[in-house]
Design a protein around this motif. Structure first.
Motif, PDB file in Angstrom:
ATOM      1  N   GLU A 164      -1.720  47.263  11.874  1.00 35.89           N
ATOM      2  CA  GLU A 164      -0.762  48.193  11.277  1.00 35.89           C
ATOM      3  C   GLU A 164      -0.171  49.131  12.331  1.00 35.89           C
ATOM      4  OE1 GLU A 164      -0.547  50.817   7.145  1.00 35.89           O
ATOM      5  OE2 GLU A 164      -2.456  49.987   7.829  1.00 35.89           O
ATOM      6  N   LEU A 165       1.155  49.129  12.399  1.00 39.69           N
ATOM      7  CA  LEU A 165       1.896  50.015  13.282  1.00 39.69           C
ATOM      8  C   LEU A 165       2.771  50.923  12.428  1.00 39.69           C
ATOM      9  CD1 LEU A 165       3.144  47.466  15.992  1.00 39.69           C
ATOM     10  CD2 LEU A 165       1.196  49.006  16.180  1.00 39.69           C
ATOM     11  N   VAL A 166       2.845  52.200  12.797  1.00 38.53           N
ATOM     12  CA  VAL A 166       3.623  53.162  12.021  1.00 38.53           C
ATOM     13  C   VAL A 166       4.454  54.035  12.960  1.00 38.53           C
ATOM     14  CG1 VAL A 166       3.551  54.913  10.201  1.00 38.53           C
ATOM     15  CG2 VAL A 166       1.682  53.279  10.413  1.00 38.53           C
ATOM     16  N   ILE A 167       5.659  54.372  12.513  1.00 44.65           N
ATOM     17  CA  ILE A 167       6.484  55.357  13.213  1.00 44.65           C
ATOM     18  C   ILE A 167       6.810  56.477  12.231  1.00 44.65           C
ATOM     19  CG2 ILE A 167       8.627  55.827  14.464  1.00 44.65           C
ATOM     20  CD1 ILE A 167       8.701  52.898  15.297  1.00 44.65           C
ATOM     21  N   PHE A 168       6.393  57.694  12.566  1.00 49.99           N
ATOM     22  CA  PHE A 168       6.717  58.885  11.788  1.00 49.99           C
ATOM     23  C   PHE A 168       7.830  59.638  12.526  1.00 49.99           C
ATOM     24  CE2 PHE A 168       2.248  58.019  10.899  1.00 49.99           C
ATOM     25  CZ  PHE A 168       2.197  58.120   9.513  1.00 49.99           C
ATOM     26  N   SER A 169       8.751  60.212  11.769  1.00 54.50           N
ATOM     27  CA  SER A 169       9.889  60.855  12.420  1.00 54.50           C
ATOM     28  C   SER A 169      10.433  62.022  11.605  1.00 54.50           C
ATOM     29  CB  SER A 169      11.010  59.827  12.641  1.00 54.50           C
ATOM     30  OG  SER A 169      12.167  60.444  13.182  1.00 54.50           O
ATOM     31  N   LYS A 170      10.927  63.017  12.329  1.00 55.59           N
ATOM     32  CA  LYS A 170      11.654  64.113  11.706  1.00 55.59           C
ATOM     33  C   LYS A 170      13.146  63.804  11.624  1.00 55.59           C
ATOM     34  CE  LYS A 170       8.325  67.587  13.287  1.00 55.59           C
ATOM     35  NZ  LYS A 170       8.110  68.834  14.090  1.00 55.59           N
ATOM     36  N   TYR A 171      13.525  62.674  12.254  1.00 55.86           N
ATOM     37  CA  TYR A 171      14.920  62.263  12.263  1.00 55.86           C
ATOM     38  C   TYR A 171      15.109  61.019  11.403  1.00 55.86           C
ATOM     39  CZ  TYR A 171      15.333  65.481  16.201  1.00 55.86           C
ATOM     40  OH  TYR A 171      15.309  66.600  16.991  1.00 55.86           O
ATOM     41  N   LYS A 172      16.242  60.948  10.768  1.00 52.48           N
ATOM     42  CA  LYS A 172      16.526  59.856   9.838  1.00 52.48           C
ATOM     43  C   LYS A 172      16.678  58.531  10.575  1.00 52.48           C
ATOM     44  CE  LYS A 172      19.689  58.593   6.094  1.00 52.48           C
ATOM     45  NZ  LYS A 172      20.888  59.006   5.309  1.00 52.48           N
ATOM     46  N   PHE A 173      16.171  57.471   9.971  1.00 46.18           N
ATOM     47  CA  PHE A 173      16.328  56.124  10.511  1.00 46.18           C
ATOM     48  C   PHE A 173      17.678  55.547  10.064  1.00 46.18           C
ATOM     49  CE2 PHE A 173      11.475  55.789   9.739  1.00 46.18           C
ATOM     50  CZ  PHE A 173      11.217  56.503  10.899  1.00 46.18           C
ATOM     51  N   VAL A 174      18.376  54.947  11.000  1.00 50.76           N
ATOM     52  CA  VAL A 174      19.620  54.257  10.643  1.00 50.76           C
ATOM     53  C   VAL A 174      19.447  52.738  10.693  1.00 50.76           C
ATOM     54  CG1 VAL A 174      21.087  56.169  11.361  1.00 50.76           C
ATOM     55  CG2 VAL A 174      20.468  54.415  13.038  1.00 50.76           C
ATOM     56  N   ASN A 175      18.303  52.320  11.226  1.00 45.49           N
ATOM     57  CA  ASN A 175      17.998  50.885  11.282  1.00 45.49           C
ATOM     58  C   ASN A 175      16.513  50.738  11.617  1.00 45.49           C
ATOM     59  OD1 ASN A 175      18.394  48.100  11.298  1.00 45.49           O
ATOM     60  ND2 ASN A 175      18.924  48.040  13.466  1.00 45.49           N
ATOM     61  N   SER A 176      15.951  49.590  11.290  1.00 43.51           N
ATOM     62  CA  SER A 176      14.547  49.345  11.614  1.00 43.51           C
ATOM     63  C   SER A 176      14.307  47.845  11.695  1.00 43.51           C
ATOM     64  CB  SER A 176      13.619  49.969  10.562  1.00 43.51           C
ATOM     65  OG  SER A 176      13.861  49.410   9.280  1.00 43.51           O
ATOM     66  N   GLY A 177      13.212  47.453  12.329  1.00 36.28           N
ATOM     67  CA  GLY A 177      12.921  46.031  12.449  1.00 36.28           C
ATOM     68  C   GLY A 177      11.495  45.773  12.915  1.00 36.28           C
ATOM     69  N   VAL A 178      11.091  44.504  12.837  1.00 37.54           N
ATOM     70  CA  VAL A 178       9.751  44.072  13.206  1.00 37.54           C
ATOM     71  C   VAL A 178       9.860  42.897  14.167  1.00 37.54           C
ATOM     72  CG1 VAL A 178       7.569  43.121  12.363  1.00 37.54           C
ATOM     73  CG2 VAL A 178       8.819  44.793  10.978  1.00 37.54           C
TER      74      VAL A 178
END
Length: 336
Positions: A164-178
């Motif tokens: 399991e990999l996770v990315i936490f952010s205070k900034y909005k995601f505009v795209n994501s992928g694996v």
């Protein structure tokens, strides 16, 4: 040599051997593990070889004997290798506010009680909350026992067969992928985040794990051979995974920040392949030994944050908190 006593002659013989092996190790980043899997294992020993040659250098220098030149010469040739393991940075940009990005392998939040404590998930939670980085990349997450970090944006793709990999952010995601790696529980994920007028692609990577016990005390010859073979096959798998990563990164339309647990050192082929023209935040702004893995014998740096060359690196921190078998690392970047 004629003026050396028997003991010093023996020391110089060992010194010559250590210097020769260190010199040979400088070519390791250029040797693909698929073709040189046995030699690839030596990359893990480079920090130890550097330390050993430093000890020999001090030993001869303290006696004012010219034999100190051997280790000095070999270490000078490998200056970049020294900088990858130990760094002294005189620039202090700690007062300048930047975007902080953290990378942390949390070792399943102590799910199987490797550490004799029941509150490790809470300690990791409190540590991250107190540091409050803008973006956190976590490897070996365990959502079943994790406590909520209360970040507004979270990318946590689920899989029954992948770590399991996770990315936490205070900034909005505009795209994501694996990016899935074949025949492996390891993988990489990424998000694109809009920060000011820039868009960054943040990668969270976990390369093939060795799957071996790092407590090498009491190993017999058969166990040593098995460990050596396991490391060889691991580094071969890492090459395949790093090649997939490098291909994906070359296609990125945005500036890159690569975070993760490489399970290999800065003296390896996979590190050189992934770093390419990126900047290593520790080499630019780190101080002291860069060890990120809790290894008893010498500092081992296998966790990295690499950035696009156009991004200014303000600072870098290692945190000596023992809530996992890895230590968290964090960098502050100036995004215009």
């Amino acid at each position: 040599m004629k003026r050396l006593n028997f003991f010093d002659k023996l020391v110089f013989l060992l010194n010559s051997l250590a210097a020769t092996v260190l010199l040979l190790s400088y070519i390791l980043p250029f040797l693909p593990p698929k073709s040189f899997s046995v030699l690839a294992v030596l990359s893990l020993a480079v920090p130890f070889l550097l330390l050993l040659n430093l000890i020999f250098f001090i030993y001869w220098l303290a006696q004012l004997k010219r034999q100190f030149i051997l280790s000095l010469f070999v270490m000078a040739l490998g200056y970049t290798h020294i900088k990858s393991s130990f760094n002294f940075n005189s620039n202090d940009n700690s007062q300048e506010k930047g975007i902080e990005i953290m990378s942390y392998n949390v070792h399943l939040l102590n799910l199987y009680k490797w550490i004799d404590a029941d509150d490790i998930p809470e300690k990791i939670h409190d540590f991250i909350i107190n540091q409050s980085p803008a973006i956190v990349c976590i490897q070996e997450y365990e959502s079943g026992i994790a406590t909520d970090l209360n970040y507004p944006y979270v990318f946590r793709p689920q899989s029954n067969s992948k770590s399991e990999l996770v990315i936490f952010s205070k900034y909005k995601f505009v795209n994501s992928g694996v990016i899935n790696f074949p025949s492996s529980a390891n993988r990489a994920v990424f998000v694109d985040v809009k920060i000011k007028s820039d868009t960054l692609r943040i990668y969270n990577l976990h390369l093939q794990s060795t799957g071996i016990n790092t407590d090498v005390r009491g190993l017999d010859s058969q166990q040593s051979d098995r460990m050596f073979n396991q490391l060889s096959s691991t580094f071969t798998a890492q090459q395949v995974q790093a090649e997939l990563m490098a291909t994906n990164m070359r296609k990125s339309p945005h500036k890159i920040v690569l975070c993760g647990d490489f399970n290999n050192t800065a003296h390896s082929y996979v590190y050189r392949l992934l770093k390419s023209n990126l900047k290593d935040t520790f080499e630019v702004a780190g101080n002291g030994f860069g060890g990120t893995y809790n290894f008893d014998y010498f500092p081992l740096r296998i966790d990295f944050i690499l950035t696009d060359p156009s991004i200014e690196i303000l600072n870098f921190k290692n945190y000596a908190v023992e809530f996992s078998d890895h230590y968290p690392i964090c960098t502050a970047l100036k995004i215009k």
